[in-house]
Write a protein that holds these residues in place. Structure first.
Motif, PDB file in Angstrom:
ATOM      1  N   UNK A  37      10.136   3.289   7.393  1.00 41.64           N
ATOM      2  CA  UNK A  37       8.904   3.838   6.816  1.00 41.64           C
ATOM      3  C   UNK A  37       9.027   5.339   6.617  1.00 41.64           C
ATOM      4  N   UNK A  38       9.682   6.030   7.545  1.00 45.06           N
ATOM      5  CA  UNK A  38       9.835   7.481   7.426  1.00 45.06           C
ATOM      6  C   UNK A  38      10.772   7.832   6.273  1.00 45.06           C
ATOM      7  N   UNK A  39      11.843   7.074   6.136  1.00 45.67           N
ATOM      8  CA  UNK A  39      12.812   7.352   5.068  1.00 45.67           C
ATOM      9  C   UNK A  39      12.199   7.064   3.709  1.00 45.67           C
ATOM     10  N   UNK A  40      11.517   5.935   3.572  1.00 41.85           N
ATOM     11  CA  UNK A  40      10.950   5.550   2.291  1.00 41.85           C
ATOM     12  C   UNK A  40       9.553   6.125   2.075  1.00 41.85           C
ATOM     13  N   UNK A  41       9.004   6.773   3.060  1.00 41.39           N
ATOM     14  CA  UNK A  41       7.657   7.355   3.036  1.00 41.39           C
ATOM     15  C   UNK A  41       6.617   6.280   2.676  1.00 41.39           C
ATOM     16  N   UNK A  42       6.723   5.140   3.354  1.00 43.46           N
ATOM     17  CA  UNK A  42       5.789   4.025   3.167  1.00 43.46           C
ATOM     18  C   UNK A  42       5.208   3.657   4.541  1.00 43.46           C
ATOM     19  N   UNK A  43       4.208   4.333   4.912  1.00 46.90           N
ATOM     20  CA  UNK A  43       3.604   4.132   6.231  1.00 46.90           C
ATOM     21  C   UNK A  43       2.434   3.135   6.132  1.00 46.90           C
ATOM     22  N   UNK A  44       2.417   2.221   7.052  1.00 45.32           N
ATOM     23  CA  UNK A  44       1.247   1.343   7.165  1.00 45.32           C
ATOM     24  C   UNK A  44       0.337   1.919   8.238  1.00 45.32           C
ATOM     25  N   UNK A  45      -0.909   1.505   8.220  1.00 41.72           N
ATOM     26  CA  UNK A  45      -1.852   2.012   9.223  1.00 41.72           C
ATOM     27  C   UNK A  45      -1.426   1.606  10.625  1.00 41.72           C
ATOM     28  N   UNK A  46      -0.890   0.407  10.762  1.00 40.47           N
ATOM     29  CA  UNK A  46      -0.477  -0.066  12.085  1.00 40.47           C
ATOM     30  C   UNK A  46       0.683   0.773  12.620  1.00 40.47           C
ATOM     31  N   UNK A  51      14.304  10.639  11.164  1.00 41.35           N
ATOM     32  CA  UNK A  51      14.879   9.704  10.192  1.00 41.35           C
ATOM     33  C   UNK A  51      15.096  10.306   8.805  1.00 41.35           C
ATOM     34  N   UNK A  52      14.124  11.036   8.216  1.00 42.92           N
ATOM     35  CA  UNK A  52      14.396  11.590   6.874  1.00 42.92           C
ATOM     36  C   UNK A  52      15.548  12.594   6.878  1.00 42.92           C
ATOM     37  N   UNK A  53      15.588  13.443   7.908  1.00 42.07           N
ATOM     38  CA  UNK A  53      16.668  14.430   7.982  1.00 42.07           C
ATOM     39  C   UNK A  53      18.010  13.743   8.159  1.00 42.07           C
ATOM     40  N   UNK A  54      18.099  12.773   9.048  1.00 40.16           N
ATOM     41  CA  UNK A  54      19.369  12.097   9.308  1.00 40.16           C
ATOM     42  C   UNK A  54      19.849  11.312   8.081  1.00 40.16           C
ATOM     43  N   UNK A  55      18.928  10.727   7.350  1.00 42.83           N
ATOM     44  CA  UNK A  55      19.311   9.993   6.137  1.00 42.83           C
ATOM     45  C   UNK A  55      19.848  10.959   5.078  1.00 42.83           C
ATOM     46  N   UNK A  56      19.171  12.088   4.903  1.00 46.10           N
ATOM     47  CA  UNK A  56      19.649  13.089   3.937  1.00 46.10           C
ATOM     48  C   UNK A  56      20.982  13.669   4.385  1.00 46.10           C
ATOM     49  N   UNK A  57      21.126  13.884   5.669  1.00 45.58           N
ATOM     50  CA  UNK A  57      22.382  14.427   6.212  1.00 45.58           C
ATOM     51  C   UNK A  57      23.533  13.437   6.001  1.00 45.58           C
ATOM     52  N   UNK A  58      23.265  12.170   6.174  1.00 45.05           N
ATOM     53  CA  UNK A  58      24.308  11.152   5.989  1.00 45.05           C
ATOM     54  C   UNK A  58      24.742  11.054   4.538  1.00 45.05           C
ATOM     55  N   UNK A  59      23.880  11.379   3.622  1.00 41.89           N
ATOM     56  CA  UNK A  59      24.213  11.283   2.191  1.00 41.89           C
ATOM     57  C   UNK A  59      24.950  12.517   1.665  1.00 41.89           C
ATOM     58  N   UNK A  60      24.930  13.611   2.403  1.00 35.87           N
ATOM     59  CA  UNK A  60      25.611  14.821   1.920  1.00 35.87           C
ATOM     60  C   UNK A  60      27.108  14.681   2.117  1.00 35.87           C
ATOM     61  N   UNK A  61      27.847  15.259   1.193  1.00 33.22           N
ATOM     62  CA  UNK A  61      29.304  15.251   1.269  1.00 33.22           C
ATOM     63  C   UNK A  61      29.726  16.599   1.835  1.00 33.22           C
TER      64      UNK A  61
END
Length: 159
Positions: free
Chosen positions: A14-23, A41-51
Motif C-alpha cells: 500500500x505504501x509503495x503503490x500509495x493505495x491505502x485502505x481505511x483498515x 517502503x517507498x524509499x527502499x523501493x526507489x532505492x532498489x530501482x536505482x542503478x
C-alpha cells in the motif's frame, strides 16, 4: 524474538503503490512495526530501482576481445625479453669498454685532449702525426661506433 505483523506485506504494498485502505490506515496508527515498514517502503523501493553504476557495463564480446589482445601483448613481451636482456648486456659491455679504455690509456687520452689547440689541429691536417697510439684511436673509433649502433637500435626499436 518478536514475530512480524501479518499485515506488514499489505502495508508495504500500500505504501509503495500509495493505495491505502481505511483498515490499513487504522492498523498502521496502532502497530509500530507496520508504521515503520510503511514509512520505509517507498524509499527502499526507489532505492532498489536505482542503478549505482555511473555507466552501463561493456559488452562481453569487447571484454573478451581485450583479454585476447592483452594475452597477445604478454606473449609478445615474453618473446622480446631475450632481446631486451641482450640489449642491456650490450650497454654494460660498451660501458665497461669505455671505462677500461679510459682507465688503461688515460695518460694518452689526456695528452691528446690537451694537445687539441688551433695550431696543433692545423699541423695535423698538414700531415704531422699525433702522439696518440693507433690502438687508442682504433679503440675509440670502435667503441664510438658500437655506442652509436646500440643507441640507434634502442631508438628505432621503440617505434
Amino acid at each position: 524474538m518478536t514475530e512480524r505483523c501479518v499485515h506488514e506485506p499489505q502495508v508495504r504494498l500500500a505504501a509503495v503503490e500509495d493505495r491505502w485502505t481505511d483498515a490499513l490506515l487504522q492498523h498502521v496508527s496502532r502497530c509500530d512495526d507496520c508504521a515503520a515498514a510503511g514509512a520505509a517502503a517507498p524509499f527502499m523501493t526507489a532505492f532498489a530501482r536505482t542503478d549505482a553504476r555511473r555507466r552501463p557495463l561493456p559488452d562481453p564480446a569487447v571484454i573478451w576481445l581485450k583479454a585476447r589482445l592483452l594475452r597477445g601483448s604478454v606473449d609478445a613481451d615474453r618473446a622480446v625479453r631475450p632481446l631486451n636482456v641482450m640489449q642491456a648486456v650490450a650497454y654494460l659491455v660498451i660501458a665497461a669498454g669505455w671505462a677500461a679504455l679510459l682507465t688503461w690509456k688515460w695518460s694518452d687520452v689526456e695528452r691528446w685532449i690537451l694537445s687539441v689547440t688551433p695550431s696543433n689541429m692545423v699541423g695535423e691536417l698538414a700531415g704531422i702525426h699525433s702522439s696518440v697510439p693507433a690502438t687508442v684511436v682504433l679503440a675509440i673509433v670502435v667503441l664510438s661506433s658500437l655506442t652509436v649502433m646500440v643507441a640507434l637500435h634502442a631508438i628505432l626499436a621503440e617505434e
